[in-house]
Scaffold this motif. Structure first.
Motif, short mmCIF file in Angstrom:
data_model
loop_
_atom_site.label_atom_id
_atom_site.label_comp_id
_atom_site.label_asym_id
_atom_site.label_seq_id
_atom_site.Cartn_x
_atom_site.Cartn_y
_atom_site.Cartn_z
N ALA A 105 0.83 -1.21 0.00
CA ALA A 105 0.00 0.00 0.00
C ALA A 105 0.87 1.26 0.00
CB ALA A 105 -0.93 0.00 1.21
N LEU A 106 2.00 1.20 0.69
CA LEU A 106 2.92 2.35 0.71
C LEU A 106 3.46 2.66 -0.68
CD1 LEU A 106 5.13 2.01 3.92
CD2 LEU A 106 3.75 3.98 3.24
N LEU A 107 3.72 1.62 -1.46
CA LEU A 107 4.22 1.84 -2.83
C LEU A 107 3.22 2.63 -3.65
CD1 LEU A 107 5.78 -1.66 -3.66
CD2 LEU A 107 7.02 0.48 -3.28
N VAL A 108 1.93 2.44 -3.36
CA VAL A 108 0.89 3.17 -4.08
C VAL A 108 0.68 4.56 -3.49
CG1 VAL A 108 -1.53 3.13 -4.78
CG2 VAL A 108 -0.24 0.98 -4.67
N SER A 117 -3.21 -1.79 -16.83
CA SER A 117 -3.64 -0.68 -15.97
C SER A 117 -2.51 0.09 -15.32
CB SER A 117 -4.58 -1.22 -14.87
OG SER A 117 -5.68 -1.89 -15.43
N GLY A 118 -1.29 -0.43 -15.31
CA GLY A 118 -0.17 0.28 -14.73
C GLY A 118 0.33 -0.33 -13.44
N LEU A 119 1.50 0.13 -12.99
CA LEU A 119 2.15 -0.43 -11.82
C LEU A 119 1.36 -0.23 -10.54
CD1 LEU A 119 5.83 0.65 -12.59
CD2 LEU A 119 5.02 -1.70 -12.42
N ALA A 120 0.76 0.93 -10.38
CA ALA A 120 0.03 1.20 -9.13
C ALA A 120 -1.10 0.20 -8.93
CB ALA A 120 -0.52 2.62 -9.15
N TYR A 121 -1.81 -0.11 -9.99
CA TYR A 121 -2.89 -1.10 -9.88
C TYR A 121 -2.33 -2.49 -9.58
CZ TYR A 121 -6.46 2.16 -11.48
OH TYR A 121 -7.35 3.22 -11.56
#
Length: 385
Positions: A272-275, A343-347
């Motif tokens: 979650a921190l990475l996002v 969808s990308g890295l965050a997803y």
């Protein structure tokens, strides 16, 4: 015995760690293949490890821990040395397939030996420290060897270390299942042990977090403008080893279900921190948090699997639990790769974080049973072996 066991584990997994950077360079270099085959090669090794883990558990229970560990170490040595003569791709892939079987036999045999200790939680924790120390030291040594003597030197060193591990494993105790029972007539566990399923599923969920971190962190750091992910992996490795070393004193004092739950939630928090904190510094903090979560997980999962089982069934339970690592790695890599692509890295990090965040639900029924069977609502002593 514990020191010898740790030495055997460190040597076996140093042999494997030496090949982490070597295999991609060998496939794309001397074998002249594209990077796509690197993933295929890793999948072959992981797939064979999954298939052989149940057989490794049966061997460890029927013929003893030493037999499984020695056989696995011998296969690791043979396959590394054989690559020096593997001029063709099919022979190389065959070597990597057999190495998967060797890894399964070695890990299950040594982990089962750790579970035989009178304080299994602490022994399994020390065993996991040795495993990770070998895996973390291997790539650095391999890179140094590549620059000095080339790729072939790394394969030779991997084979030599595995050979040393084989000799060391010869001095391990035969194991409870084999003592006074050369025919293996004691009742052993099934190929897939029920006791290993729930902790194995929790391990599977934890591995989703590890896979997202290890596979996509370099891309994440590069997208943030960082110069490289090396410091992040260094922080991850140092925190993992520090937490496991520091946890040796209380490994047998805390209910492994609580530790497993904490491991899963901490891993989810790191993802979650990475996002939530998309920066190079945020990624460093996330690496430390994920390292702590991964450090807590494996010893707790294995302790849950073997607690209360007779010695002649612990190898089967260990094999069942650890098979979920390879299953988790393969399923997470495929699923998260598709998510990141679309969808990308965050997803991808968010999806990966949801899996360990939900996994503690696996332990709810166990907690209810413990409260019902405990007198006056008291708690059981989970430190027994």
């Amino acid at each position: 015995m514990t020191r010898l066991l740790m030495a055997c584990a460190a040597a076996c997994f140093l042999s494997l760690g030496l090949l982490i950077p070597t295999i991609p360079k060998y496939v794309t270099g001397p074998l002249g293949q594209g990077p796509g085959l690197v993933g295929g090669c890793l999948a072959i090794t992981a797939g064979c490890a999954v298939l052989f883990r149940p057989l490794a558990g049966r061997l460890a229970d029927r013929r003893g821990r030493r037999a499984a560990a020695c056989t696995g170490a011998a296969l690791l040595a043979i396959t590394s040395f054989a690559v020096l003569m593997a001029e063709s791709l099919p022979l190389f892939l065959a070597c990597r397939a057999v190495a998967g079987a060797g890894e399964a036999l070695t890990y299950v045999g040594l982990a089962a030996a750790a579970s035989d200790h009178d304080r299994p939680g602490a022994a399994i924790n020390r065993f996991s420290v040795a495993v990770n120390a070998g895996l973390l030291a291997g790539p650095a040594l391999a890179e140094a060897g590549h620059s000095v003597a080339g790729l072939r030197a790394a394969w030779a060193l991997s084979g030599a270390v595995a050979l040393v591990a084989f000799v060391a494993c010869l001095f391990l105790p035969a194991g409870p299942a084999a003592v006074g029972d050369p025919a293996g007539t004691r009742k052993t566990g099934p190929l897939v042990h029920r006791a290993g399923l729930r902790p194995g599923l929790a391990y599977w969920a934890s591995v989703w977090g590890y896979t997202a971190f290890s596979a996509f962190l370099p891309l994440h750091v590069a997208a943030l403008g960082g110069s490289g992910s090396g410091p992040h992996f260094l922080v991850y490795g140092c925190v993992l080893l520090a937490v496991r070393l520091g946890g040796q004193r209380w490994a047998n004092r805390i209910d492994p279900r609580r530790t497993a739950t904490a491991a899963l939630l901490v891993t989810a928090a790191g993802l979650a921190l990475l996002v939530a904190w998309p920066s190079v510094t945020g990624a460093l903090v996330a690496a430390a948090v994920i390292g702590a979560g991964q450090a807590l997980g494996l010893p707790a999962f294995l302790t849950m699997a073997v607690t209360g089982l007779p010695a002649a069934q612990r190898g089967s339970a260990v094999a069942t639990t650890t098979a979920f690592f390879d299953l988790g790695f393969m399923t997470a890599a495929l699923a998260l790769g598709a998510v990141v692509q679309s969808s990308g890295l965050a997803y991808g990090f968010a999806v990966a974080g949801c899996v360990p965040a939900l996994a503690p639900l696996l332990f709810l029924s166990l907690s209810r049973k413990a409260r019902k069977t405990s007198p006056q609502g008291g708690s059981h002593d989970h430190s027994r072996g």
